[in-house]
Design a protein around this motif. Structure first.
Motif, PDB file in Angstrom:
ATOM      1  N   THR A  14     -13.023  22.610  46.363  1.00 51.55           N
ATOM      2  CA  THR A  14     -13.241  23.073  47.730  1.00 51.55           C
ATOM      3  C   THR A  14     -11.897  23.214  48.447  1.00 51.55           C
ATOM      4  OG1 THR A  14     -13.503  20.798  48.536  1.00 51.55           O
ATOM      5  CG2 THR A  14     -15.492  21.974  47.863  1.00 51.55           C
ATOM      6  N   SER A  51     -10.322  23.793  52.468  1.00 52.53           N
ATOM      7  CA  SER A  51     -10.659  23.832  53.893  1.00 52.53           C
ATOM      8  C   SER A  51      -9.382  23.815  54.722  1.00 52.53           C
ATOM      9  CB  SER A  51     -11.549  22.634  54.276  1.00 52.53           C
ATOM     10  OG  SER A  51     -10.864  21.414  54.058  1.00 52.53           O
ATOM     11  N   GLU A  65      -8.379  23.750  59.086  1.00 52.44           N
ATOM     12  CA  GLU A  65      -8.828  23.756  60.468  1.00 52.44           C
ATOM     13  C   GLU A  65      -7.780  24.422  61.348  1.00 52.44           C
ATOM     14  OE1 GLU A  65     -10.060  20.647  64.067  1.00 52.44           O
ATOM     15  OE2 GLU A  65      -9.489  19.918  62.071  1.00 52.44           O
TER      16      GLU A  65
END
Length: 256
Positions: free
Chosen positions: A142, A144, A146
């Protein structure tokens, strides 16, 4: 074109911080004491400036005393208040790294077995048919990231850095106080030793004086008042020596 727009939007939102700007409180202080006239020269006085974060160095070595040097080294190595302050500095610096990590893309990977048992309907079997479970090995990756909307991460990093600077300044202050306490107590102990030597010599001299005055009194050369005065002076000096010995013991315990 789309990637460029997304980048510009992220940069714009990162710059729009919702946190209020830091403003130091305004304190109105006079430029000088009221006793100092406007046209009067200030001499060698210097305006005080905060410098808690500045290292002071081994300032006590200017006295060129090996015993004091050894005591300062022992105090720095063994004092628990200083150790606690140093631990708070390490903790604050570590928190800065943790907060700064929020700006870095996060990648998580995993690999392991998963146990499955299919239903009868998925296998086109009649209801109630018992199916056999099986194991599947699966890898998961995964990614990610922000976007720092409205400067949230930047504000947290600034606050963490401020806490780290405050902790380091507190550590410097604790270190300076510890070093100063050791030096002051050591010199007070040395002073007590010097005064105690003088008092002990004075006790010996006054004891000899009492002996001499006693002989003169026995011969009828002086009155009893002179003998009593000599004995009183001897007793007072002995009391001063005893009190100074107690004070020296207290200084020694404080230094320890």
């Amino acid at each position: 074109m789309r990637k460029t727009a997304i980048t510009l939007f992220a940069a714009f939102t990162a710059g729009c911080s919702l946190a209020p700007p830091l403003e130091n409180p305004v304190v109105e202080t006079p430029a000088a004491w009221k006793e100092l006239k406007p046209d009067e020269h200030r001499g060698s006085w210097k305006v005080g400036e905060p410098a808690e974060e500045a290292p002071r160095g081994e300032w006590w070595k200017v006295f060129n005393d090996p015993v004091l040097d050894a005591l300062e080294a022992q105090a720095i190595a063994a004092n628990q208040n200083l150790a606690a302050a140093a631990a708070r500095v390490k903790q604050a610096r570590a928190l800065v790294g943790v907060v700064q990590a929020e700006r870095i893309p996060q990648v998580n990977a995993g690999f392991g077995p998963y146990r499955y048992q299919p239903s009868a309907a998925s296998q086109n079997l009649p209801d109630g048919t018992q199916t056999s479970p099986y194991t599947v090995w699966r890898g998961v990756l995964t990614f990610s990231y922000e976007v720092d909307l409205f400067g949230r991460v930047a504000n947290r990093i600034g606050a963490a850095k401020g806490d780290a600077e405050s902790a380091e300044a507190s550590f410097r202050s604790v270190l300076l106080v510890l070093q100063a306490d050791v030096a002051q107590t050591y010199f007070a102990l040395r002073q007590a030793d010097a005064e105690l030597r003088v008092l002990r010599e004075t006790v010996v001299l006054r004891q000899e004086t009492v002996t001499l005055v006693q002989r003169r009194f026995d011969l009828g050369d002086i009155s009893e008042l002179d003998l009593a005065q000599a004995k009183t002076n001897l007793a007072l000096t002995r009391n001063e020596a005893i009190a100074l010995e107690r004070r020296r013991a207290q200084l020694e315990h404080a230094l320890a």
